[in-house]
Write an enzyme that holds these catalytic residues in place. Structure first.
Site, mmCIF file in Angstrom:
data_model
loop_
_atom_site.group_PDB
_atom_site.id
_atom_site.type_symbol
_atom_site.label_atom_id
_atom_site.label_comp_id
_atom_site.label_asym_id
_atom_site.label_seq_id
_atom_site.Cartn_x
_atom_site.Cartn_y
_atom_site.Cartn_z
ATOM 1 N N ARG A 76 0.827 -1.201 0.000
ATOM 2 C CA ARG A 76 0.000 0.000 0.000
ATOM 3 C C ARG A 76 0.867 1.258 0.000
ATOM 4 O O ARG A 76 2.014 1.241 0.427
ATOM 5 C CB ARG A 76 -0.913 0.016 1.227
ATOM 6 C CG ARG A 76 -2.024 -1.009 1.219
ATOM 7 C CD ARG A 76 -2.944 -0.821 2.417
ATOM 8 N NE ARG A 76 -2.217 -0.837 3.683
ATOM 9 C CZ ARG A 76 -1.878 0.241 4.380
ATOM 10 N NH1 ARG A 76 -2.204 1.447 3.949
ATOM 11 N NH2 ARG A 76 -1.217 0.135 5.521
ATOM 12 N N LYS A 123 -8.672 -2.369 0.334
ATOM 13 C CA LYS A 123 -8.724 -1.454 1.465
ATOM 14 C C LYS A 123 -9.615 -0.243 1.200
ATOM 15 O O LYS A 123 -10.083 0.402 2.139
ATOM 16 C CB LYS A 123 -7.312 -1.008 1.844
ATOM 17 C CG LYS A 123 -6.477 -2.130 2.470
ATOM 18 C CD LYS A 123 -7.186 -2.767 3.666
ATOM 19 C CE LYS A 123 -6.337 -3.838 4.319
ATOM 20 N NZ LYS A 123 -7.067 -4.540 5.432
ATOM 21 N N HIS A 132 -10.845 -4.166 11.793
ATOM 22 C CA HIS A 132 -9.748 -4.827 11.098
ATOM 23 C C HIS A 132 -9.371 -6.033 11.955
ATOM 24 O O HIS A 132 -8.495 -5.965 12.817
ATOM 25 C CB HIS A 132 -8.566 -3.866 10.946
ATOM 26 C CG HIS A 132 -7.454 -4.416 10.115
ATOM 27 N ND1 HIS A 132 -6.139 -4.083 10.317
ATOM 28 C CD2 HIS A 132 -7.460 -5.286 9.076
ATOM 29 C CE1 HIS A 132 -5.375 -4.715 9.444
ATOM 30 N NE2 HIS A 132 -6.159 -5.443 8.685
ATOM 31 N N SER A 170 0.168 -6.794 11.526
ATOM 32 C CA SER A 170 0.946 -7.768 10.766
ATOM 33 C C SER A 170 2.031 -8.390 11.637
ATOM 34 O O SER A 170 2.738 -7.693 12.373
ATOM 35 C CB SER A 170 1.585 -7.087 9.554
ATOM 36 O OG SER A 170 2.368 -7.986 8.825
ATOM 37 N N LYS A 189 -2.560 -13.142 13.693
ATOM 38 C CA LYS A 189 -4.016 -13.032 13.535
ATOM 39 C C LYS A 189 -4.571 -14.118 12.618
ATOM 40 O O LYS A 189 -5.545 -14.800 12.956
ATOM 41 C CB LYS A 189 -4.364 -11.635 13.002
ATOM 42 C CG LYS A 189 -5.831 -11.385 12.703
ATOM 43 C CD LYS A 189 -6.106 -9.901 12.564
ATOM 44 C CE LYS A 189 -5.340 -9.253 11.444
ATOM 45 N NZ LYS A 189 -5.913 -9.537 10.108
ATOM 46 N N THR A 190 -3.966 -14.272 11.451
ATOM 47 C CA THR A 190 -4.446 -15.283 10.499
ATOM 48 C C THR A 190 -4.196 -16.683 11.013
ATOM 49 O O THR A 190 -5.065 -17.559 10.942
ATOM 50 C CB THR A 190 -3.750 -15.088 9.130
ATOM 51 O OG1 THR A 190 -4.085 -13.796 8.623
ATOM 52 C CG2 THR A 190 -4.194 -16.143 8.139
ATOM 53 N N ASP A 205 -9.921 -11.000 7.956
ATOM 54 C CA ASP A 205 -9.375 -9.644 7.977
ATOM 55 C C ASP A 205 -10.345 -8.519 8.342
ATOM 56 O O ASP A 205 -9.953 -7.604 9.040
ATOM 57 C CB ASP A 205 -8.756 -9.336 6.613
ATOM 58 C CG ASP A 205 -7.762 -8.190 6.664
ATOM 59 O OD1 ASP A 205 -6.963 -8.135 7.615
ATOM 60 O OD2 ASP A 205 -7.771 -7.352 5.744
ATOM 61 N N ARG A 247 1.717 -12.114 -1.901
ATOM 62 C CA ARG A 247 0.331 -12.300 -1.478
ATOM 63 C C ARG A 247 -0.394 -13.334 -2.329
ATOM 64 O O ARG A 247 -0.124 -13.490 -3.526
ATOM 65 C CB ARG A 247 -0.429 -10.972 -1.598
ATOM 66 C CG ARG A 247 0.043 -9.903 -0.640
ATOM 67 C CD ARG A 247 -0.608 -10.015 0.709
ATOM 68 N NE ARG A 247 -0.108 -9.044 1.662
ATOM 69 C CZ ARG A 247 -0.652 -8.826 2.860
ATOM 70 N NH1 ARG A 247 -1.709 -9.521 3.220
ATOM 71 N NH2 ARG A 247 -0.134 -7.944 3.679
#
Length: 535
Positions: free
Chosen positions: A61, A202, A221, A239, A243-244, A258, A324
């Site tokens: 980003r 986003k 988020h 990040s 979390k994932t 997400d 990604r």
């Protein structure tokens, strides 16, 4: 203009000024998008079937290139500053008009989709791309309308994504040749100068973060999953905090990885897909995500592929460490079919504390949860970025500051009210270091972290005896199944207790300094919950 595709809606592109385009492809199927992407040489097919693409110089980003139009709609509602930078309506119109002119006589790909799984709160989004692969990205990431919904589809917002067009940083009122412009009055997002598809994702998130608080829906988020008894858990985390990984539990149903909304009666996914970081991804550690990288329909960004064999090298970060995979949610075996669940029972806030100070798990009151939500703390470690030689505290309010148009306390207040009203428990989990900071201690065992999260979600940890952490004030359990007792108290894991005390005081000062920006916006209870640095 030639129109092609699955279903062409009654409401076309004329209102945007797109009247003299080339062929417009509407809502193409996955095989058709593959054919177009290969015909146009946008990417290659990797071994197993994923479409592999490159995004050029922008491999992530561009937060410095995002602007919001400041007008009567947004002026008193957006939290203007470094994150939400203003641009005038005239500047937007001038740049947007040039983008429209660029799109004339060009081949375009259009995708109609929903943002938000709950029909009561979803937003209709039309994504217009100049490449087939970006359109496949949009198809994967967002929720696909039913066939009968497409013909009469009329978007609430339109995203015009033209990466081949470059802005003029000197004359357009923007920072560079890349620009992401959000106009809440005209309900348009214009993206140019970047091929990184995450800007599309986003942009929809930012739209929902702006709109939903007015409907008493907290946009987050965060990832979420559902237990065998229907209990719902939310996972916040920046990040690198896990979390994932922690939300992808084979024993629980994945709601999404997400972005979610928390309403009065439901928790719902904003998306229909996942956008997972895959650098150094292994079959052993993440078997479900790993399997998606060799599947027809997945889009792989900046992954190295052997041109002769199509073999993927997920360990190679020559283009970027931010490789990604974008794939539909149903590629994950235990994913929710509806994207909607009941209200949450537990919240897990994840942090990777590289200073080795925070307890591996602790329970927070509603006011403490608001405090840590506003703080959004984690720590970068040495070697992750050029010039980083020691751990650095990172604070990203609401665990997603770049995507929050409103003032952070708008979201924090909603979090605290919903927790109190719906009796939701909150846990702070440190997936960082124990026994010392980075370079001295060890990273928390994922086995122990999973055991602690499991005990928190099944209710057993809430019933355990606890003590108050002397530095941060949260409740630290004295025992947890399948976790050694000495792991739970961070000070006990340090050989040098004085070094722990010094480091802990330093970290509380960092928290305290960061929180000063919010003190004039929160009530007394949250101020009391705020960490106060020791003298």
């Amino acid at each position: 203009m030639t129109q092609a595709g699955f279903i062409v809606p009654k409401f076309g592109l004329d209102d945007l000024g797109l009247k003299n385009t080339g062929t417009v492809h509407w809502n193409l199927s996955v095989p058709a998008l593959y054919e177009e992407a290969i015909r146009r040489r946008e990417g290659v097919v990797g071994q197993g079937g994923a479409l592999v693409v490159r995004t050029g110089i922008h491999t992530g980003r561009s937060p410095n290139d995002k602007f919001i139009v400041e007008d009567a709609e947004s002026k008193g509602r957006v939290d203007w500053g470094k994150t939400n930078k203003p641009i005038s309506p005239a500047q937007f119109r001038a740049l947007y008009s040039r983008m429209i002119a660029y799109a004339q006589r060009r081949e375009l790909f259009v995708r109609d989709c929903w943002g938000g799984a709950d029909p009561a709160h979803r937003v209709g989004v039309r994504v217009i791309n100049e490449t087939a692969w970006h359109n496949l990205f949009a198809r994967n990431m967002f929720l696909r309308p039913k066939t009968e919904e497409l013909e009469g589809f009329k978007p609430d917002f339109t995203i015009l994504n033209l990466p081949g067009f470059q802005a003029d940083g000197k004359n357009d009122g923007v920072a560079s040749d890349c620009a992401i412009l959000v106009n809440f009055t005209e309900r348009v997002v214009a993206i140019c100068g970047t091929w990184y598809a995450g800007e599309i994702k986003k942009s929809v998130f930012s739209i929902l973060n702006y709109l939903l608080p007015d409907k008493n829906v907290l946009p987050m988020h965060a990832s979420a999953n559902i237990g065998p008894k229907g209990d719902v858990a939310i996972f916040f985390g920046l990040s690198g905090t896990g979390k994932t990984t922690l939300s992808a539990d084979p024993a629980r149903t994945l709601l999404g990885d997400d972005e979610h909304g928390w309403g009065e009666n439901s928790l719902f996914n904003f998306e229909g897909g996942c956008y997972a970081k895959v650098i150094k991804l292994s079959r052993e550690a993440e078997p479900e995500i790993y399997a998606t990288t060799s599947r027809f329909g997945t889009v792989l960004e900046n992954v190295v592929v052997d041109p002769a064999t199509g073999a993927l090298d997920l360990d190679d970060g020559r283009y970027t460490e931010n490789t990604r995979a974008c794939y539909p949610l149903d590629f994950i075996p235990n994913a929710s079919a509806t994207g909607i669940a009941g209200i949450p029972t537990n919240i897990v806030m994840l942090t990777a504390d590289a200073f080795g100070v925070l307890p591996p798990i602790s329970q927070l009151s509603a006011e403490q949860a608001m405090y840590h939500f506003l703080s959004g703390y984690t720590a970068r470690v040495a070697g992750t970025e050029k010039g980083v030689t020691e751990p650095q505290a990172t604070f990203s309010t609401c665990f997603g500051a770049p995507f929050m148009p409103r003032h952070p306390t708008v979201y924090a207040k909603m979090l605290g009210e919903k927790m109190a009203r719906q009796n939701v428990k909150c846990w702070l989990v440190n997936t960082g270091w124990s026994g010392g900071g980075f370079g001295v201690g060890q990273r928390m065992s994922i086995k122990h972290t999973r055991a602690m999260v499991r005990a928190a979600l099944d209710g057993s940890l809430a019933a355990a005896a606890s003590t108050t952490d002397p530095n941060f004030g949260m409740q630290v359990p004295s025992a947890c199944p399948d976790v050694p007792g000495d792991v739970l108290n961070p000070r006990n894991t340090w050989k040098d207790k004085k070094a722990y005390d010094t480091t802990a005081r330093d970290l509380t000062r960092r928290f305290d300094k960061n929180f000063q920006q919010f003190e004039g916006h929160v009530d007394g209870k949250v101020k009391q919950a705020a960490i106060r640095a020791a003298a």
